[in-house]
Design a protein around this motif. Sequence first.
Motif, PDB file in Angstrom:
ATOM      1  N   ILE A  28       0.842  -1.189   0.000  1.00 18.04           N
ATOM      2  CA  ILE A  28       0.000   0.000   0.000  1.00 18.04           C
ATOM      3  C   ILE A  28       0.878   1.241   0.000  1.00 18.04           C
ATOM      4  CG2 ILE A  28      -2.007   1.099   1.096  1.00 18.04           C
ATOM      5  CD1 ILE A  28      -2.420  -1.873   0.535  1.00 18.04           C
ATOM      6  N   CYS A  29       0.477   2.278  -0.739  1.00 19.06           N
ATOM      7  CA  CYS A  29       1.209   3.545  -0.683  1.00 19.06           C
ATOM      8  C   CYS A  29       0.287   4.707  -1.009  1.00 19.06           C
ATOM      9  CB  CYS A  29       2.425   3.521  -1.628  1.00 19.06           C
ATOM     10  SG  CYS A  29       2.017   3.887  -3.326  1.00 19.06           S
ATOM     11  N   TYR A  30       0.803   5.909  -0.786  1.00 21.07           N
ATOM     12  CA  TYR A  30       0.072   7.129  -1.146  1.00 21.07           C
ATOM     13  C   TYR A  30       0.861   7.868  -2.208  1.00 21.07           C
ATOM     14  CZ  TYR A  30      -2.245  11.650  -0.897  1.00 21.07           C
ATOM     15  OH  TYR A  30      -2.914  12.797  -1.220  1.00 21.07           O
ATOM     16  N   ALA A  31       0.231   8.117  -3.357  1.00 22.79           N
ATOM     17  CA  ALA A  31       0.841   8.869  -4.456  1.00 22.79           C
ATOM     18  C   ALA A  31      -0.007  10.123  -4.660  1.00 22.79           C
ATOM     19  CB  ALA A  31       0.893   8.029  -5.718  1.00 22.79           C
ATOM     20  N   ILE A 223      -0.860  -8.359   9.128  1.00 19.48           N
ATOM     21  CA  ILE A 223      -0.734  -6.940   8.804  1.00 19.48           C
ATOM     22  C   ILE A 223       0.421  -6.370   9.637  1.00 19.48           C
ATOM     23  CG2 ILE A 223      -2.464  -6.272  10.547  1.00 19.48           C
ATOM     24  CD1 ILE A 223      -3.290  -3.983   8.647  1.00 19.48           C
ATOM     25  N   LEU A 224       1.241  -5.541   9.008  1.00 26.76           N
ATOM     26  CA  LEU A 224       2.394  -4.979   9.709  1.00 26.76           C
ATOM     27  C   LEU A 224       1.960  -4.204  10.950  1.00 26.76           C
ATOM     28  CD1 LEU A 224       4.717  -3.618   6.860  1.00 26.76           C
ATOM     29  CD2 LEU A 224       5.190  -5.518   8.409  1.00 26.76           C
ATOM     30  N   LYS A 225       2.715  -4.370  12.032  1.00 23.24           N
ATOM     31  CA  LYS A 225       2.396  -3.665  13.285  1.00 23.24           C
ATOM     32  C   LYS A 225       2.793  -2.196  13.221  1.00 23.24           C
ATOM     33  CE  LYS A 225       3.075  -7.761  16.237  1.00 23.24           C
ATOM     34  NZ  LYS A 225       3.955  -8.346  17.282  1.00 23.24           N
ATOM     35  N   GLU A 226       3.999  -1.922  12.731  1.00 21.12           N
ATOM     36  CA  GLU A 226       4.513  -0.557  12.735  1.00 21.12           C
ATOM     37  C   GLU A 226       4.032   0.210  11.513  1.00 21.12           C
ATOM     38  OE1 GLU A 226       8.683  -0.224  13.316  1.00 21.12           O
ATOM     39  OE2 GLU A 226       8.699  -1.412  15.159  1.00 21.12           O
ATOM     40  N   PHE A 227       3.752   1.506  11.730  1.00 21.00           N
ATOM     41  CA  PHE A 227       3.310   2.369  10.640  1.00 21.00           C
ATOM     42  C   PHE A 227       4.126   3.656  10.666  1.00 21.00           C
ATOM     43  CE2 PHE A 227       0.915   5.635   8.541  1.00 21.00           C
ATOM     44  CZ  PHE A 227       0.308   5.006   7.467  1.00 21.00           C
ATOM     45  N   ARG A 252      -6.329   7.893   5.571  1.00 16.40           N
ATOM     46  CA  ARG A 252      -6.717   7.191   4.347  1.00 16.40           C
ATOM     47  C   ARG A 252      -5.975   5.862   4.200  1.00 16.40           C
ATOM     48  NH1 ARG A 252      -6.645  12.150  -0.089  1.00 16.40           N
ATOM     49  NH2 ARG A 252      -8.534  13.224   0.636  1.00 16.40           N
ATOM     50  N   LEU A 253      -4.670   5.899   4.462  1.00 16.10           N
ATOM     51  CA  LEU A 253      -3.867   4.687   4.340  1.00 16.10           C
ATOM     52  C   LEU A 253      -4.296   3.629   5.347  1.00 16.10           C
ATOM     53  CD1 LEU A 253      -0.340   6.289   3.796  1.00 16.10           C
ATOM     54  CD2 LEU A 253      -1.525   4.805   2.169  1.00 16.10           C
ATOM     55  N   LYS A 254      -4.485   4.039   6.590  1.00 16.07           N
ATOM     56  CA  LYS A 254      -4.873   3.073   7.625  1.00 16.07           C
ATOM     57  C   LYS A 254      -6.261   2.500   7.347  1.00 16.07           C
ATOM     58  CE  LYS A 254      -1.929   4.072  11.515  1.00 16.07           C
ATOM     59  NZ  LYS A 254      -1.848   4.167  12.972  1.00 16.07           N
ATOM     60  N   LYS A 255      -7.170   3.327   6.833  1.00 17.41           N
ATOM     61  CA  LYS A 255      -8.499   2.836   6.485  1.00 17.41           C
ATOM     62  C   LYS A 255      -8.402   1.803   5.364  1.00 17.41           C
ATOM     63  CE  LYS A 255     -13.077   4.544   5.032  1.00 17.41           C
ATOM     64  NZ  LYS A 255     -13.217   3.957   3.683  1.00 17.41           N
ATOM     65  N   GLU A 256      -7.598   2.105   4.343  1.00 11.79           N
ATOM     66  CA  GLU A 256      -7.418   1.164   3.234  1.00 11.79           C
ATOM     67  C   GLU A 256      -6.857  -0.169   3.737  1.00 11.79           C
ATOM     68  OE1 GLU A 256      -7.109   0.344  -1.119  1.00 11.79           O
ATOM     69  OE2 GLU A 256      -8.259   1.726   0.137  1.00 11.79           O
ATOM     70  N   MET A 257      -5.848  -0.101   4.594  1.00  9.06           N
ATOM     71  CA  MET A 257      -5.217  -1.310   5.096  1.00  9.06           C
ATOM     72  C   MET A 257      -6.164  -2.116   5.973  1.00  9.06           C
ATOM     73  SD  MET A 257      -1.419   0.250   5.867  1.00  9.06           S
ATOM     74  CE  MET A 257      -0.672  -1.295   6.408  1.00  9.06           C
ATOM     75  N   LEU A 258      -6.916  -1.426   6.816  1.00  5.72           N
ATOM     76  CA  LEU A 258      -7.853  -2.122   7.692  1.00  5.72           C
ATOM     77  C   LEU A 258      -8.974  -2.784   6.892  1.00  5.72           C
ATOM     78  CD1 LEU A 258      -8.568  -2.820  10.591  1.00  5.72           C
ATOM     79  CD2 LEU A 258      -9.833  -0.672  10.751  1.00  5.72           C
ATOM     80  N   GLU A 259      -9.434  -2.116   5.828  1.00 11.17           N
ATOM     81  CA  GLU A 259     -10.486  -2.703   4.989  1.00 11.17           C
ATOM     82  C   GLU A 259      -9.980  -3.968   4.287  1.00 11.17           C
ATOM     83  OE1 GLU A 259     -13.362   1.073   3.822  1.00 11.17           O
ATOM     84  OE2 GLU A 259     -11.761   0.505   2.442  1.00 11.17           O
ATOM     85  N   ASN A 265     -15.695  -3.123   3.767  1.00 12.91           N
ATOM     86  CA  ASN A 265     -15.576  -1.671   3.715  1.00 12.91           C
ATOM     87  C   ASN A 265     -15.985  -1.049   5.039  1.00 12.91           C
ATOM     88  OD1 ASN A 265     -14.731  -1.668   1.007  1.00 12.91           O
ATOM     89  ND2 ASN A 265     -16.851  -1.694   0.277  1.00 12.91           N
ATOM     90  N   ILE A 266     -15.285   0.021   5.397  1.00 14.37           N
ATOM     91  CA  ILE A 266     -15.596   0.749   6.628  1.00 14.37           C
ATOM     92  C   ILE A 266     -16.438   1.977   6.239  1.00 14.37           C
ATOM     93  CG2 ILE A 266     -14.652   2.046   8.568  1.00 14.37           C
ATOM     94  CD1 ILE A 266     -12.117   0.308   8.291  1.00 14.37           C
ATOM     95  N   PRO A 267     -17.638   2.100   6.773  1.00  6.70           N
ATOM     96  CA  PRO A 267     -18.501   3.230   6.402  1.00  6.70           C
ATOM     97  C   PRO A 267     -17.944   4.549   6.897  1.00  6.70           C
ATOM     98  CG  PRO A 267     -19.485   1.979   8.199  1.00  6.70           C
ATOM     99  CD  PRO A 267     -18.296   1.197   7.745  1.00  6.70           C
ATOM    100  N   LYS A 268     -18.221   5.610   6.155  1.00  8.86           N
ATOM    101  CA  LYS A 268     -17.800   6.941   6.557  1.00  8.86           C
ATOM    102  C   LYS A 268     -18.593   7.373   7.786  1.00  8.86           C
ATOM    103  CE  LYS A 268     -16.472   8.498   1.934  1.00  8.86           C
ATOM    104  NZ  LYS A 268     -16.712   9.488   0.863  1.00  8.86           N
ATOM    105  N   VAL A 269     -17.929   8.117   8.680  1.00 12.86           N
ATOM    106  CA  VAL A 269     -18.621   8.599   9.896  1.00 12.86           C
ATOM    107  C   VAL A 269     -18.835  10.090   9.806  1.00 12.86           C
ATOM    108  CG1 VAL A 269     -17.774   6.757  11.344  1.00 12.86           C
ATOM    109  CG2 VAL A 269     -16.386   8.798  11.073  1.00 12.86           C
TER     110      VAL A 269
END
Length: 269
Positions: A28-31, A223-227, A252-259, A265-269
């Motif tokens: 996973i990455c952010y571009a 899933i990797l522990k460290e972020f 955004r990254l953590k949500k993507e990884m958790l999903e 999918n995790i609903p928006k709050v």
Amino acid sequence: MEIKGIKKLQLYGFNNLTKTLSFNMYDICYAKTLEHRQDYIKYIDEEYNAERLTVILTEVANIIGATILNIAKQDYEPQGASVTMLIAEDKVDQKPDGTSEHDELKSDAVVAHLDKSHITVHTYPESHPDQGVSTFRADIDVSTCGQISPLKALNYLIKSFCSDICIIDYRVRGFTRDINGKKFYIDHKINSIQNYIAKDMKDMYQMIDTNVYQDNIFHTKMILKEFDLDNYLFGTAKKELLPGEKKKIKQRLKKEMLEIFSGRNIPKV
């Protein structure tokens, strides 16, 4: 890695248990910009092209002690690659002219053997259309028939793809008989895929098991522990981002990884 057997079975005929190890590997990455996202896809396609994937799968075959019979590989447009490798447990006998009996296999014969012993990989690089999150997924199957075990290649494959998330399935199908005719549905001891993962690697990941012991089905998610945000940015350094941007990108990254890890999918709050 030693795979512990059940007493050293004396078999009637050939061990025809099919052992299949299947992976979904995710990076996973952010571009931040469209250009960065395009560069990420290009980077992944170069880093994991069909030639490089063939090298990885060849080493897998070496690790598990298999003989390679046939290789089919393909790079795709606009992105992605795949390799299919037909393997056998036994060594291939050479003929006097330097060829082997397997050199005479036709393509339809090769396909017919794919339900026996094979190694495959397919890659899927992609990016979110407007939020900058990009993912690289590699699907890998190592399926063996006989005494060789795909579990021996477990640690090598996880390391080869620098995975943030691994979804791993292992299943033993069919049965084999001992010399008295008794059926055995598994020929080695296992209660978790985690038993075959190296300690230093286990320390890096949070892991969850879902196993169906009576059906010889084993499932592990990692899933990797460290972020560290710096490890997830492509084309942009953390110091170039404003505090508010860092927070939003991290969310955004953590949500993507958790999903991906949870498979929902995790609903928006």
